[in-house]
Design an enzyme around this catalytic site. Structure first.
Site, PDB file in Angstrom:
ATOM      1  CG  HIS A 159      29.841  57.568   0.822  1.00  0.00           C
ATOM      2  ND1 HIS A 159      30.211  58.489  -0.331  1.00  0.00           N
ATOM      3  CD2 HIS A 159      28.709  57.217   0.758  1.00  0.00           C
ATOM      4  CE1 HIS A 159      29.098  58.384  -1.004  1.00  0.00           C
ATOM      5  NE2 HIS A 159      28.359  57.598  -0.450  1.00  0.00           N
ATOM      6  CG  ASP A 164      29.099  59.915   3.744  1.00  0.00           C
ATOM      7  OD1 ASP A 164      30.273  60.649   3.674  1.00  0.00           O
ATOM      8  OD2 ASP A 164      28.823  59.495   4.881  1.00  0.00           O
ATOM      9  CE1 TYR A 364      39.509  64.693 -10.113  1.00  0.00           C
ATOM     10  CE2 TYR A 364      41.471  63.638 -10.646  1.00  0.00           C
ATOM     11  CZ  TYR A 364      40.122  63.574 -10.279  1.00  0.00           C
ATOM     12  OH  TYR A 364      39.406  62.511 -10.014  1.00  0.00           O
ATOM     13  CD  GLU A 439      26.766  61.235  12.414  1.00  0.00           C
ATOM     14  OE1 GLU A 439      26.131  60.924  13.403  1.00  0.00           O
ATOM     15  OE2 GLU A 439      26.199  60.681  11.252  1.00  0.00           O
TER      16      GLU A 439
END
Ligand code: ZN
Ligand code: ZN
Length: 463
Positions: A159, A164, A364, A439
């Protein structure tokens, strides 16, 4: 998200160097954000009781969000192969009361609907699920050791774009909003999208495929929102923009058909190497002579990354190939660039007595945030991250298929969540083997999604 050009890097660097007061990790709780060195809380008038409650419920999901993220991180899957990821998401959503789940949308995607207890608008939140063929350089317990087939070869997968974390934060927002569903003034649609990373080509990327599958109908969605993580700026800060934010990303391929021969006597053949060189120069003139540098939406970039012809110094080849990319913040500029690439390639080849086959794959769309829908969530983003930690950003020439959701006129809002693991210094770029995030930013990202949803529902109520 796709790798930006040098210009985008320069803009990102400029943004990093801008005189913004990056303070330490935020200490926001219960929606009342404080920043070290100031005693100023987020303006009370902009925080409804519903928003404060939503942020508090979002905070409570933090440990679960990190657990979800680590599981998905350790089990990455490539574009349109997100089978186990989707199953894991559906199981998590299944634990949340009030959420109707539809799986197998655009192959591996999920659409989940949460109807609030009060009438109101429909807000969609999107997370992308796919990983990249990149070997992760990390030593933590949940690092990816997964391999998969990529273009006929077994390749490590990870990832490396942080999708994720997008999935985990959206699950956190779904949990928080589900817990307050009785008081929600409207409906929330959660879109877990496959294949953002697919790039321009014959197979549409996940956002386009989800659109084609009708995810913005039944219920009819009024606004779509999403966020992207990066490690380029201090953890827990948010960057938003009113208007064009990320460029369209298209690929072009030109094959020039001539006639080869011996290098000693070029007048007896018609080799395309010279025409190819002239076409490359012609393409570089498009931005300088056919595009307005003051286009209010932003610039357009045309670059050639592929130029191939021949295999030996004294053999003149039959064909030459040119390939490159068009990035544009302006739909007008994008169209001019496409038309000019075709015209110049065909006419220059013709002037040499050759033909040029031009193929342009639109990948895109321009990601253009709706100004009113963006303005509606600014105070919620400030409440989520801290008053001075949600700031307006310059546009980038990187691309993101989220732009597809806005291409049919539905208002969209997209923002960046910064999560550098290196304090005030930037971390590794997305898509690199060293990409890593802090995180603790996931709590801010979950607050942002949850809070922005409440702000959007309440603002559309008030209209
Ligand atoms: Zn990416
Ligand atoms: Zn991405």
């Amino acid at each position: 998200m796709h790798k930006p050009t040098h210009l985008a890097r320069a803009l990102a660097l400029a943004a990093l160097l801008a005189p913004v007061a990056w303070a330490a990790t935020p200490t926001a709780t219960m929606g009342m954000s404080t920043t070290p060195g100031t005693t100023q809380a987020a303006p009370a008038a902009t925080q409804s009781a519903l928003l404060a409650r939503a942020l508090s419920l979002a905070d409570a999901t933090e440990n679960q969000v990190i657990e979800w993220r680590r599981h998905i991180h350790a089990n990455p899957e490539l574009s349109y192969e997100e089978v186990n990821t989707a199953r894991y998401i559906a199981e998590a959503l299944g634990q949340m009361p009030g959420i109707e789940i539809q799986t197998g949308v655009a192959k591996t995607g999920i659409k989940a609907v949460l109807k609030g207890g009060k009438p109101g608008p429909v807000v969609a939140l999107r997370a992308d699920m796919d990983a990249l063929p990149v070997r992760e350089n990390a030593d933590f317990r949940f690092r990816s050791q997964v391999k998969a087939q990529w273009r006929g070869q077994e390749t490590y997968v990870s990832h490396a774009c942080g999708h994720d974390t997008h999935v985990a934060m959206l699950l956190g927002a779904a949990k928080a909003l589900s817990e307050m569903r009785a008081d929600l003034p409207g409906t929330v649609v959660f879109l877990f999208q496959p294949a953002e990373e697919l790039g321009p080509g014959p197979v549409p990327s996940g956002a386009k495929a989800m659109m084609d599958a009708g995810v913005l109908d039944n219920p009819k969605v009024d606004v779509v929102m999403g966020q992207h993580i990066n490690a380029q700026a201090p953890s827990g800060s948010l960057r938003y923009r009113q208007g064009a934010m990320m460029a369209s990303g298209d690929a072009f391929n030109i094959t020039i058909n001539g006639k080869g021969g011996h290098g000693s006597s070029p007048w007896t053949s018609n080799t395309p190497t010279l025409a190819a060189a002239e076409i490359v120069l012609g393409l570089q003139n498009i931005a300088s002579h056919r595009l307005n540098p003051m286009d209010p939406d932003g610039p357009t970039v045309v670059t050639v990354g592929l130029l191939q012809s021949g295999n030996r110094v004294n053999i003149l080849p039959d064909t030459a190939e040119i390939g490159g990319t068009v990035r544009s913040l302006s739909v007008r500029g994008q169209k001019i660039a496409h038309d000019q690439i075709r015209l110049r390639a065909e006419k220059i080849a013709e002037s040499y007595g050759m033909t040029a086959d031009v193929r342009i794959d639109t990948g895109y769309e321009v990601l253009k945030n709706d100004p009113a829908a963006t303005a509606a969530i600014v105070s919620a983003l400030k409440a989520a991250a801290g008053p001075d930690k949600a700031t307006e950003m310059p546009p980038t020439m990187g691309s993101e298929d989220f732009g597809s959701f806005g291409s049919t006129g539905v208002p969209v809002v997209f923002w960046n969540l910064n999560a550098s693991p290196n304090g005030d210094k930037p971390g590794a770029p997305n898509h690199s083997t060293d990409f890593a995030i802090d995180e603790s930013a996931l709590r801010i990202g979950t607050r942002a999604l949850t809070g922005a949803t409440i702000a959007q529902l309440e603002s559309r109520q008030a209209r």
